[in-house]
Design a protein around this motif. Structure first.
Motif, PDB file in Angstrom:
ATOM      1  N   PRO A  91       0.658  -1.132  -0.065  1.00  0.00           N
ATOM      2  CA  PRO A  91      -0.049   0.149   0.088  1.00  0.00           C
ATOM      3  C   PRO A  91       0.698   1.140   0.047  1.00  0.00           C
ATOM      4  O   PRO A  91       2.044   1.077   0.199  1.00  0.00           O
ATOM      5  N   GLN A  92       0.319   2.267  -0.151  1.00  0.00           N
ATOM      6  CA  GLN A  92       0.862   3.641  -0.054  1.00  0.00           C
ATOM      7  C   GLN A  92       1.419   3.774   1.374  1.00  0.00           C
ATOM      8  O   GLN A  92       0.471   3.345   2.215  1.00  0.00           O
ATOM      9  N   LEU A  93       2.493   4.423   1.583  1.00  0.00           N
ATOM     10  CA  LEU A  93       3.054   4.645   3.018  1.00  0.00           C
ATOM     11  C   LEU A  93       2.602   5.987   3.312  1.00  0.00           C
ATOM     12  O   LEU A  93       2.461   7.119   2.622  1.00  0.00           O
ATOM     13  N   GLU A  94       2.203   6.225   4.753  1.00  0.00           N
ATOM     14  CA  GLU A  94       2.146   7.567   5.118  1.00  0.00           C
ATOM     15  C   GLU A  94       3.663   8.053   5.589  1.00  0.00           C
ATOM     16  O   GLU A  94       4.344   7.551   6.619  1.00  0.00           O
ATOM     17  N   CYS A  95       4.124   9.072   5.031  1.00  0.00           N
ATOM     18  CA  CYS A  95       5.392   9.260   5.141  1.00  0.00           C
ATOM     19  C   CYS A  95       5.759  10.890   4.640  1.00  0.00           C
ATOM     20  O   CYS A  95       4.876  11.581   4.204  1.00  0.00           O
ATOM     21  N   LEU A 140       5.172  -6.600   1.898  1.00  0.00           N
ATOM     22  CA  LEU A 140       4.612  -6.171   2.864  1.00  0.00           C
ATOM     23  C   LEU A 140       4.435  -7.234   3.962  1.00  0.00           C
ATOM     24  O   LEU A 140       4.456  -8.383   3.587  1.00  0.00           O
ATOM     25  N   SER A 141       4.642  -7.177   5.239  1.00  0.00           N
ATOM     26  CA  SER A 141       4.578  -7.965   6.397  1.00  0.00           C
ATOM     27  C   SER A 141       3.268  -8.818   6.267  1.00  0.00           C
ATOM     28  O   SER A 141       2.349  -8.285   5.914  1.00  0.00           O
ATOM     29  N   GLU A 142       3.400  -9.857   6.944  1.00  0.00           N
ATOM     30  CA  GLU A 142       2.093 -10.628   7.194  1.00  0.00           C
ATOM     31  C   GLU A 142       0.896  -9.970   7.750  1.00  0.00           C
ATOM     32  O   GLU A 142      -0.253 -10.257   7.520  1.00  0.00           O
ATOM     33  N   ASP A 143       1.269  -9.220   8.811  1.00  0.00           N
ATOM     34  CA  ASP A 143       0.295  -8.346   9.458  1.00  0.00           C
ATOM     35  C   ASP A 143      -0.201  -7.276   8.727  1.00  0.00           C
ATOM     36  O   ASP A 143      -1.013  -6.573   9.208  1.00  0.00           O
ATOM     37  N   ARG A 144       0.490  -6.980   7.468  1.00  0.00           N
ATOM     38  CA  ARG A 144       0.282  -5.883   6.777  1.00  0.00           C
ATOM     39  C   ARG A 144       0.625  -4.376   7.453  1.00  0.00           C
ATOM     40  O   ARG A 144      -0.070  -3.546   7.194  1.00  0.00           O
ATOM     41  N   ILE A 213      15.365  -1.677   4.979  1.00  0.00           N
ATOM     42  CA  ILE A 213      14.122  -0.674   5.469  1.00  0.00           C
ATOM     43  C   ILE A 213      13.311  -1.236   5.851  1.00  0.00           C
ATOM     44  O   ILE A 213      12.734  -1.826   5.181  1.00  0.00           O
ATOM     45  N   VAL A 214      12.729  -0.926   7.178  1.00  0.00           N
ATOM     46  CA  VAL A 214      11.430  -1.374   7.563  1.00  0.00           C
ATOM     47  C   VAL A 214      10.488   0.021   8.155  1.00  0.00           C
ATOM     48  O   VAL A 214      11.328   0.594   9.103  1.00  0.00           O
ATOM     49  N   ILE A 215       9.500   0.111   7.637  1.00  0.00           N
ATOM     50  CA  ILE A 215       8.645   1.294   7.622  1.00  0.00           C
ATOM     51  C   ILE A 215       7.148   1.024   8.050  1.00  0.00           C
ATOM     52  O   ILE A 215       6.700   0.116   7.569  1.00  0.00           O
ATOM     53  N   PRO A 216       6.716   1.499   9.004  1.00  0.00           N
ATOM     54  CA  PRO A 216       5.199   1.254   9.509  1.00  0.00           C
ATOM     55  C   PRO A 216       4.357   1.799   8.247  1.00  0.00           C
ATOM     56  O   PRO A 216       4.781   2.894   7.542  1.00  0.00           O
ATOM     57  N   VAL A 217       3.218   1.008   7.876  1.00  0.00           N
ATOM     58  CA  VAL A 217       2.560   1.720   6.955  1.00  0.00           C
ATOM     59  C   VAL A 217       1.923   3.064   7.181  1.00  0.00           C
ATOM     60  O   VAL A 217       1.581   3.775   6.412  1.00  0.00           O
TER      61      VAL A 217
END
Length: 219
Positions: A91-95, A140-144, A213-217
């Protein structure tokens, strides 16, 4: 004064009929490239407000690759650097898009630098037999809840000593005048302090390096 037949013979009409379409195609290709670079620069250099916005990070990565395209092209010393893109459904990231694009630029340019460094002492044919490769993977991580961006090169890799100093202020492995040592420091600050994510490095001598890089959605 030339008559019509003499004028046609002078300008070599057959030559023009054969080459004019090629010239037009070449001009169109050049125009398309300029348009693409212009669009990429707009995406890359977009200003950030004081609030995060939704952003397609694949567009940011693509704009960075277009800006750095001259660095992966073949030259007299080596074949082209292969760029492999494994883009997932994310998905698009909030960033802050401008800041993330700066990170992509820093990390991809560093990966290209590492590949160039690994070519020292190798012949053109040796590089061709074991080509330079840059691989970019998004998942995308399994928990999305998180998006991962992996930037991998198949260069020489780094020793444990270098890895321990990698995020030190002003630390660089480049010659004097070739780098400030701030690229990774700034990138980590942007990812961790501005986006609540993580930037890590995995590397092994002789097997290349992976920047993750790992970033919260969403924040």
């Amino acid at each position: 004064m030339l008559n019509d037949e003499e004028a046609i013979a002078t300008i070599d009409l057959d030559y023009l009929q054969e080459d004019l379409p090629k010239l037009i195609d070449s001009l169109k290709e050049g125009s398309d490239r300029i348009r693409g670079i212009s669009a990429s620069l707009r995406t890359f250099s977009r200003g950030d407000s004081d609030r995060k916005v939704h952003f397609n990070i694949h567009e940011g990565i693509e704009s960075t690759l277009i800006i750095l395209k001259h660095r992966v092209k073949p030259n007299e010393h080596r074949p082209a650097i292969e760029v492999v893109k494994n883009y997932g459904q994310i998905p698009q990231l909030e960033c802050f898009p401008g800041q993330l694009n700066q990170v992509f630029m820093n990390l991809i340019a560093n990966a290209i630098d590492a590949l160039e460094e690994s070519n020292k002492g190798r012949s053109f044919q040796q590089i061709k037999d074991n080509p330079n490769r840059l691989t970019i993977t998004t998942t995308l991580s399994e928990d999305r809840h998180h998006v991962s961006i992996l930037i991998q090169d198949n260069g020489e890799g780094m020793s444990e000593n270098v890895k321990q100093k990698l995020f030190g202020y002003l630390f660089t492995t480049k010659p004097v005048g070739k780098g400030t040592g701030l690229g990774l420091v700034i990138s980590r600050q942007i990812i961790e302090e501005k986006h609540g994510g993580q930037l890590t490095v995995t590397s092994e001598l002789g097997k290349g390096t992976e920047l993750a890089i790992v970033i919260p959605v969403a924040s």
